[in-house]
Design an enzyme around this catalytic site. Structure first.
Site, PDB file in Angstrom:
ATOM      1  N   SER A  64       1.636   1.196  -6.664  1.00 55.74           N
ATOM      2  CA  SER A  64       1.131   1.145  -5.276  1.00 55.74           C
ATOM      3  C   SER A  64      -0.356   1.443  -5.142  1.00 55.74           C
ATOM      4  O   SER A  64      -0.939   1.148  -4.094  1.00 55.74           O
ATOM      5  CB  SER A  64       1.869   2.170  -4.420  1.00 55.74           C
ATOM      6  OG  SER A  64       2.938   1.567  -3.783  1.00 55.74           O
ATOM      7  N   LYS A  67      -2.537  -1.267  -4.019  1.00 52.18           N
ATOM      8  CA  LYS A  67      -2.588  -1.702  -2.609  1.00 52.18           C
ATOM      9  C   LYS A  67      -3.950  -1.392  -1.977  1.00 52.18           C
ATOM     10  O   LYS A  67      -4.387  -2.089  -1.067  1.00 52.18           O
ATOM     11  CB  LYS A  67      -1.474  -1.012  -1.814  1.00 52.18           C
ATOM     12  CG  LYS A  67      -0.067  -1.448  -2.236  1.00 52.18           C
ATOM     13  CD  LYS A  67       0.997  -0.570  -1.589  1.00 52.18           C
ATOM     14  CE  LYS A  67       2.391  -0.965  -2.016  1.00 52.18           C
ATOM     15  NZ  LYS A  67       3.414   0.002  -1.572  1.00 52.18           N
ATOM     16  N   TYR A 189       2.247 -10.079  -5.527  1.00 51.38           N
ATOM     17  CA  TYR A 189       2.437  -8.643  -5.265  1.00 51.38           C
ATOM     18  C   TYR A 189       2.964  -7.903  -6.503  1.00 51.38           C
ATOM     19  O   TYR A 189       2.450  -6.841  -6.868  1.00 51.38           O
ATOM     20  CB  TYR A 189       3.388  -8.474  -4.066  1.00 51.38           C
ATOM     21  CG  TYR A 189       3.789  -7.044  -3.825  1.00 51.38           C
ATOM     22  CD1 TYR A 189       2.893  -6.128  -3.277  1.00 51.38           C
ATOM     23  CD2 TYR A 189       5.065  -6.586  -4.170  1.00 51.38           C
ATOM     24  CE1 TYR A 189       3.251  -4.797  -3.082  1.00 51.38           C
ATOM     25  CE2 TYR A 189       5.421  -5.266  -3.973  1.00 51.38           C
ATOM     26  CZ  TYR A 189       4.521  -4.380  -3.432  1.00 51.38           C
ATOM     27  OH  TYR A 189       4.876  -3.067  -3.258  1.00 51.38           O
ATOM     28  N   TYR A 240       3.067   7.838   0.964  1.00 45.65           N
ATOM     29  CA  TYR A 240       4.401   7.569   1.494  1.00 45.65           C
ATOM     30  C   TYR A 240       4.640   8.491   2.687  1.00 45.65           C
ATOM     31  O   TYR A 240       3.746   8.688   3.508  1.00 45.65           O
ATOM     32  CB  TYR A 240       5.469   7.739   0.395  1.00 45.65           C
ATOM     33  CG  TYR A 240       5.087   7.070  -0.904  1.00 45.65           C
ATOM     34  CD1 TYR A 240       4.868   5.707  -0.955  1.00 45.65           C
ATOM     35  CD2 TYR A 240       4.909   7.790  -2.075  1.00 45.65           C
ATOM     36  CE1 TYR A 240       4.505   5.071  -2.134  1.00 45.65           C
ATOM     37  CE2 TYR A 240       4.558   7.166  -3.264  1.00 45.65           C
ATOM     38  CZ  TYR A 240       4.352   5.806  -3.286  1.00 45.65           C
ATOM     39  OH  TYR A 240       3.988   5.187  -4.439  1.00 45.65           O
ATOM     40  N   VAL A 258       4.299   4.765  -7.947  1.00 47.88           N
ATOM     41  CA  VAL A 258       5.526   5.244  -8.591  1.00 47.88           C
ATOM     42  C   VAL A 258       5.424   5.285 -10.117  1.00 47.88           C
ATOM     43  O   VAL A 258       6.314   5.797 -10.776  1.00 47.88           O
ATOM     44  CB  VAL A 258       6.789   4.444  -8.178  1.00 47.88           C
ATOM     45  CG1 VAL A 258       7.137   4.660  -6.725  1.00 47.88           C
ATOM     46  CG2 VAL A 258       6.642   2.970  -8.512  1.00 47.88           C
TER      47      VAL A 258
HETATM   48  N1  GLU Z   1       5.884  -2.198  -7.021  1.00 44.63           N
HETATM   49  C1  GLU Z   1       6.478  -1.078  -6.357  1.00 44.63           C
HETATM   50  C2  GLU Z   1       7.392  -1.556  -5.242  1.00 44.63           C
HETATM   51  O1  GLU Z   1       7.027  -2.438  -4.530  1.00 44.63           O
HETATM   52  C3  GLU Z   1       5.379  -0.206  -5.832  1.00 44.63           C
HETATM   53  C4  GLU Z   1       5.914   1.033  -5.249  1.00 44.63           C
HETATM   54  C5  GLU Z   1       4.996   2.197  -5.337  1.00 44.63           C
HETATM   55  O2  GLU Z   1       4.263   2.436  -6.282  1.00 44.63           O
HETATM   56  O3  GLU Z   1       5.075   2.925  -4.359  1.00 44.63           O
HETATM   57  O4  GLU Z   1       8.466  -1.076  -5.068  1.00 44.63           O
END
Ligand code: GLU
Length: 304
Positions: A64, A67, A189, A240, A258
């Site tokens: 993530s 992002k 993605y 989060y 994650v």
């Molecule tokens: N590729 C992971 C997902 O979309 C990223 C989640 C993350 O790192 O929070 O579930």
């Protein structure tokens, strides 16, 4: 004078001894086998000094954290038009939560939850000539490191099991908030999430957010106002449903993934990356959170 190396060494020594190191994410099968003992920290000061300890040279899946980089590229190109298709409010929910998206008519709460990042991926596909290669070139450029790669095995592993992300993308499409086909958007993605970096590369990549939009080579990628906004979204939405806790304990804008990475920064002062793959129950690196809290407490350096 603050002795940064001594502080990092002491934090590393103390936390490395902890028996409870959290739980490695297993919902992406390829990530489940990363040893929990791994732990690295890399501090990159804006004045050019750097300090590091532990497994800082070992690459991990940034997940993530990517992002922030995809949002930065879309924001730099589309300017405030990006906010026509997503909001900038914390969701107070896990990263993959869907019910808010439905209630709010397919407008994701922010660019750092999955649905928001999927909308950004869609924007980049429409904008870039060769989306995956151009995005990787942007990441390599701001980091000044051409060795950074996608991990295709991790991307494929997530594509096989990413039912929640397929659900989010289909919901976005049904609300008319995706221009491109679901498969194509998710392929981009999953690749962006699979990028691997070590703690040093991550600190270098985020240098521009601590340095008013200029990367370590002094090239301007973002305006000061854009950097202000990206840092504000990191502070309010970067962890989060634990963003409040992170602001409270650490007091810095940042982003976690994650894969167990966390990067945080103090504008005009430093970027700081931690990696420890064991996660807490909210999905943030367990030792990483503790390390950052210790760092800002011991140095008295935070945005507050
Ligand atoms: N590729 C992971 C997902 O979309 C990223 C989640 C993350 O790192 O929070 O579930």
């Amino acid at each position: 004078m603050v002795n940064y190396q001594e502080i990092l060494d002491a934090i590393y020594e103390k936390l490395q001894k902890r028996v409870d190191k959290g739980t490695v994410a297993s919902y992406i099968p390829e990530l489940a086998d990363v040893p929990k003992e791994k732990f690295g920290i890399y501090l990159n000061r804006i004045n050019g000094d750097d300090y590091f300890v532990g497994d800082w040279e070992e690459p991990f899946s940034i997940q993530s954290i990517s992002k922030v980089l995809s949002f930065a590229l879309a924001f730099s190109k589309l300017k405030n038009q990006v906010f026509r298709r997503l909001d900038v409010e914390p969701s107070g929910n896990p990263f993959n939560h869907l019910s808010l998206l439905e209630m709010e008519n397919g407008i994701p709460r922010n660019p750092f939850i999955n649905s928001g990042a999927i909308v950004i991926a869609d924007m980049l596909i429409s904008l870039l000539d060769d989306p995956k290669n151009d995005f990787l070139a942007f990441v390599r450029g701001i980091t000044n490191d051409d060795t950074i790669q996608y991990n295709k095995v991790v991307a494929a592993s997530e594509a096989e099991t990413g039912y929640g992300n397929y659900a989010a993308a289909n919901l976005l499409k049904s609300f008319g908030n995706l221009e491109n086909e679901v498969e194509r958007v998710l392929d981009f993605y999953f690749h962006q999430c699979s990028i691997e970096m070590n703690c040093q590369q991550l600190s270098n990549a985020f240098y521009l957010f601590a340095n008013r939009g200029k990367c370590m080579q002094n090239t301007t990628h973002l305006t000061i106002n854009q950097v202000k906004r990206i840092n504000a979204i990191m502070l309010t939405c970067g962890f989060y449903d634990e963003a409040g806790e992170f602001a409270f304990e650490v007091g810095l804008p940042g982003k976690s993934g994650v894969g167990g990475g966390i990067v945080a920064l103090l504008p005009n002062e430093f970027t700081l990356s931690c990696w420890s793959p064991g996660l807490n129950e909210k999905g943030n690196s367990y030792l990483g959170m503790l390390a950052l809290e210790e760092f800002t407490t011991q140095t008295n350096l935070s945005i507050f």
